[in-house]
Design a protein around this motif. Structure first.
Motif, PDB file in Angstrom:
ATOM      1  N   UNK A 275       7.212  -5.361 -12.576  1.00  0.00           N
ATOM      2  CA  UNK A 275       7.059  -3.914 -12.659  1.00  0.00           C
ATOM      3  C   UNK A 275       5.702  -3.567 -13.262  1.00  0.00           C
ATOM      4  N   UNK A 276       5.086  -2.526 -12.755  1.00  0.00           N
ATOM      5  CA  UNK A 276       3.801  -2.067 -13.272  1.00  0.00           C
ATOM      6  C   UNK A 276       3.872  -0.590 -13.609  1.00  0.00           C
ATOM      7  N   UNK A 277       3.543  -0.272 -14.855  1.00  0.00           N
ATOM      8  CA  UNK A 277       3.528   1.121 -15.278  1.00  0.00           C
ATOM      9  C   UNK A 277       2.249   1.777 -14.784  1.00  0.00           C
ATOM     10  N   UNK A 278       2.379   2.907 -14.138  1.00  0.00           N
ATOM     11  CA  UNK A 278       1.239   3.565 -13.497  1.00  0.00           C
ATOM     12  C   UNK A 278       0.217   4.059 -14.501  1.00  0.00           C
ATOM     13  N   UNK A 279       0.667   4.493 -15.671  1.00  0.00           N
ATOM     14  CA  UNK A 279      -0.226   5.168 -16.613  1.00  0.00           C
ATOM     15  C   UNK A 279      -0.617   4.308 -17.810  1.00  0.00           C
TER      16      UNK A 279
ATOM     17  N   UNK B  54       4.411 -17.576 -13.444  1.00  0.00           N
ATOM     18  CA  UNK B  54       4.098 -18.056 -12.089  1.00  0.00           C
ATOM     19  C   UNK B  54       3.589 -16.919 -11.191  1.00  0.00           C
ATOM     20  N   UNK B  55       4.110 -15.747 -11.412  1.00  0.00           N
ATOM     21  CA  UNK B  55       3.730 -14.586 -10.599  1.00  0.00           C
ATOM     22  C   UNK B  55       2.830 -13.666 -11.411  1.00  0.00           C
ATOM     23  N   UNK B  56       1.872 -13.040 -10.741  1.00  0.00           N
ATOM     24  CA  UNK B  56       0.956 -12.126 -11.421  1.00  0.00           C
ATOM     25  C   UNK B  56       0.750 -10.867 -10.585  1.00  0.00           C
ATOM     26  N   UNK B  57       0.940  -9.734 -11.222  1.00  0.00           N
ATOM     27  CA  UNK B  57       0.710  -8.456 -10.560  1.00  0.00           C
ATOM     28  C   UNK B  57      -0.745  -8.035 -10.671  1.00  0.00           C
ATOM     29  N   UNK B  58      -1.190  -7.344  -9.631  1.00  0.00           N
ATOM     30  CA  UNK B  58      -2.460  -6.620  -9.680  1.00  0.00           C
ATOM     31  C   UNK B  58      -2.179  -5.224  -9.163  1.00  0.00           C
ATOM     32  N   UNK B  59      -2.615  -4.236  -9.920  1.00  0.00           N
ATOM     33  CA  UNK B  59      -2.314  -2.861  -9.544  1.00  0.00           C
ATOM     34  C   UNK B  59      -3.612  -2.075  -9.466  1.00  0.00           C
ATOM     35  N   UNK B  60      -4.047  -1.810  -8.256  1.00  0.00           N
ATOM     36  CA  UNK B  60      -5.223  -0.974  -8.040  1.00  0.00           C
ATOM     37  C   UNK B  60      -4.736   0.467  -7.989  1.00  0.00           C
ATOM     38  N   UNK B  61      -4.836   1.150  -9.110  1.00  0.00           N
ATOM     39  CA  UNK B  61      -4.258   2.484  -9.205  1.00  0.00           C
ATOM     40  C   UNK B  61      -5.076   3.525  -8.460  1.00  0.00           C
ATOM     41  N   UNK B  62      -6.343   3.252  -8.251  1.00  0.00           N
ATOM     42  CA  UNK B  62      -7.180   4.182  -7.497  1.00  0.00           C
ATOM     43  C   UNK B  62      -6.804   4.167  -6.022  1.00  0.00           C
ATOM     44  N   UNK B  63      -6.419   2.998  -5.532  1.00  0.00           N
ATOM     45  CA  UNK B  63      -6.080   2.865  -4.118  1.00  0.00           C
ATOM     46  C   UNK B  63      -4.576   2.769  -3.881  1.00  0.00           C
ATOM     47  N   UNK B  64      -3.803   2.795  -4.975  1.00  0.00           N
ATOM     48  CA  UNK B  64      -2.344   2.694  -4.866  1.00  0.00           C
ATOM     49  C   UNK B  64      -1.920   1.426  -4.138  1.00  0.00           C
TER      50      UNK B  64
ATOM     51  N   UNK C 237       0.851  -1.177   0.000  1.00  0.00           N
ATOM     52  CA  UNK C 237       0.000   0.000   0.000  1.00  0.00           C
ATOM     53  C   UNK C 237       0.890   1.230   0.000  1.00  0.00           C
ATOM     54  N   UNK C 238       0.683   2.085  -0.989  1.00  0.00           N
ATOM     55  CA  UNK C 238       1.482   3.300  -1.113  1.00  0.00           C
ATOM     56  C   UNK C 238       0.663   4.511  -0.690  1.00  0.00           C
ATOM     57  N   UNK C 239       1.327   5.452  -0.054  1.00  0.00           N
ATOM     58  CA  UNK C 239       0.691   6.708   0.318  1.00  0.00           C
ATOM     59  C   UNK C 239       1.705   7.828   0.179  1.00  0.00           C
ATOM     60  N   UNK C 240       1.210   9.058   0.231  1.00  0.00           N
ATOM     61  CA  UNK C 240       2.098  10.199   0.073  1.00  0.00           C
ATOM     62  C   UNK C 240       2.099  10.686  -1.361  1.00  0.00           C
ATOM     63  N   UNK C 241       3.236  11.146  -1.831  1.00  0.00           N
ATOM     64  CA  UNK C 241       3.361  11.739  -3.157  1.00  0.00           C
ATOM     65  C   UNK C 241       3.516  10.679  -4.247  1.00  0.00           C
ATOM     66  N   UNK C 242       2.626   9.712  -4.234  1.00  0.00           N
ATOM     67  CA  UNK C 242       2.722   8.615  -5.202  1.00  0.00           C
ATOM     68  C   UNK C 242       2.421   9.088  -6.617  1.00  0.00           C
ATOM     69  N   UNK C 243       1.697  10.186  -6.741  1.00  0.00           N
ATOM     70  CA  UNK C 243       1.368  10.697  -8.076  1.00  0.00           C
ATOM     71  C   UNK C 243       2.615  11.142  -8.839  1.00  0.00           C
ATOM     72  N   UNK C 244       3.697  11.386  -8.140  1.00  0.00           N
ATOM     73  CA  UNK C 244       4.955  11.786  -8.780  1.00  0.00           C
ATOM     74  C   UNK C 244       5.658  10.598  -9.433  1.00  0.00           C
ATOM     75  N   UNK C 245       5.213   9.397  -9.104  1.00  0.00           N
ATOM     76  CA  UNK C 245       5.862   8.178  -9.609  1.00  0.00           C
ATOM     77  C   UNK C 245       5.147   7.661 -10.849  1.00  0.00           C
ATOM     78  N   UNK C 246       5.878   7.034 -11.741  1.00  0.00           N
ATOM     79  CA  UNK C 246       5.277   6.486 -12.950  1.00  0.00           C
ATOM     80  C   UNK C 246       5.261   4.970 -12.958  1.00  0.00           C
ATOM     81  N   UNK C 247       5.651   4.343 -11.844  1.00  0.00           N
ATOM     82  CA  UNK C 247       5.603   2.880 -11.783  1.00  0.00           C
ATOM     83  C   UNK C 247       5.669   2.421 -10.331  1.00  0.00           C
ATOM     84  N   UNK C 248       5.227   1.199 -10.132  1.00  0.00           N
ATOM     85  CA  UNK C 248       5.420   0.504  -8.867  1.00  0.00           C
ATOM     86  C   UNK C 248       5.978  -0.867  -9.192  1.00  0.00           C
TER      87      UNK C 248
END
Length: 122
Positions: free
Chosen positions: A50-54, A67-77, A23-34
């Motif tokens: 790696x997950x591209x934010x945009x 084997x591994x799968x990412x899920x990126x809830x961009x609304x909730x970071x 879970x990310x918080x703070x100035x996460x909007x400045x980042x373009x990936x997680x």
């Protein structure tokens, strides 16, 4: 400043599954990936997924692809990593990061947290 809270590690037998969450918080909007990184004892830290934010772009290192799968809830970071068919060589401390997208990977720009331990026994 971006704060990251990782959870979900544990111990499983080979071929088992675990799910990590960050879970990310703070100035996460400045980042373009997680991303998720990992570091095994005596080895360098390596990027896992790696997950591209945009966009919907997600990239996996070849050792975990399929084997591994990412899920990126961009609304909730929230960045989650579903890990299936785990192998003993997946044993490591897993770290979440946010950063700058570099085309094929995420350059981490956040400080490393404590991570979450994943241990896979044979």
């Amino acid at each position: 400043q971006v704060d990251l809270v990782e959870s979900g590690g544990g111990s499983v037998e080979a071929l088992g599954s675990l799910r990590l969450s960050c879970v990310a918080s703070g100035n996460i909007a400045d980042m373009t990936c997680m991303a998720w990184f990992r570091q095994a004892p005596g080895k360098e830290r390596e990027g896992v997924a790696f997950s591209h934010t945009h966009s919907n772009t997600m990239i996996y290192t070849h050792t975990v692809a399929g084997r591994f799968t990412l899920s990126h809830d961009k609304a909730k970071n929230i960045l989650s990593l579903q890990m299936n068919s785990l192998k003993p060589e997946d044993t490591a401390t897993y770290y979440c990061a946010a950063g700058a997208w570099r085309g094929a990977h995420c350059q981490p720009l956040t400080q490393w947290g404590q991570g979450t331990q994943v241990t896979v026994s044979s």
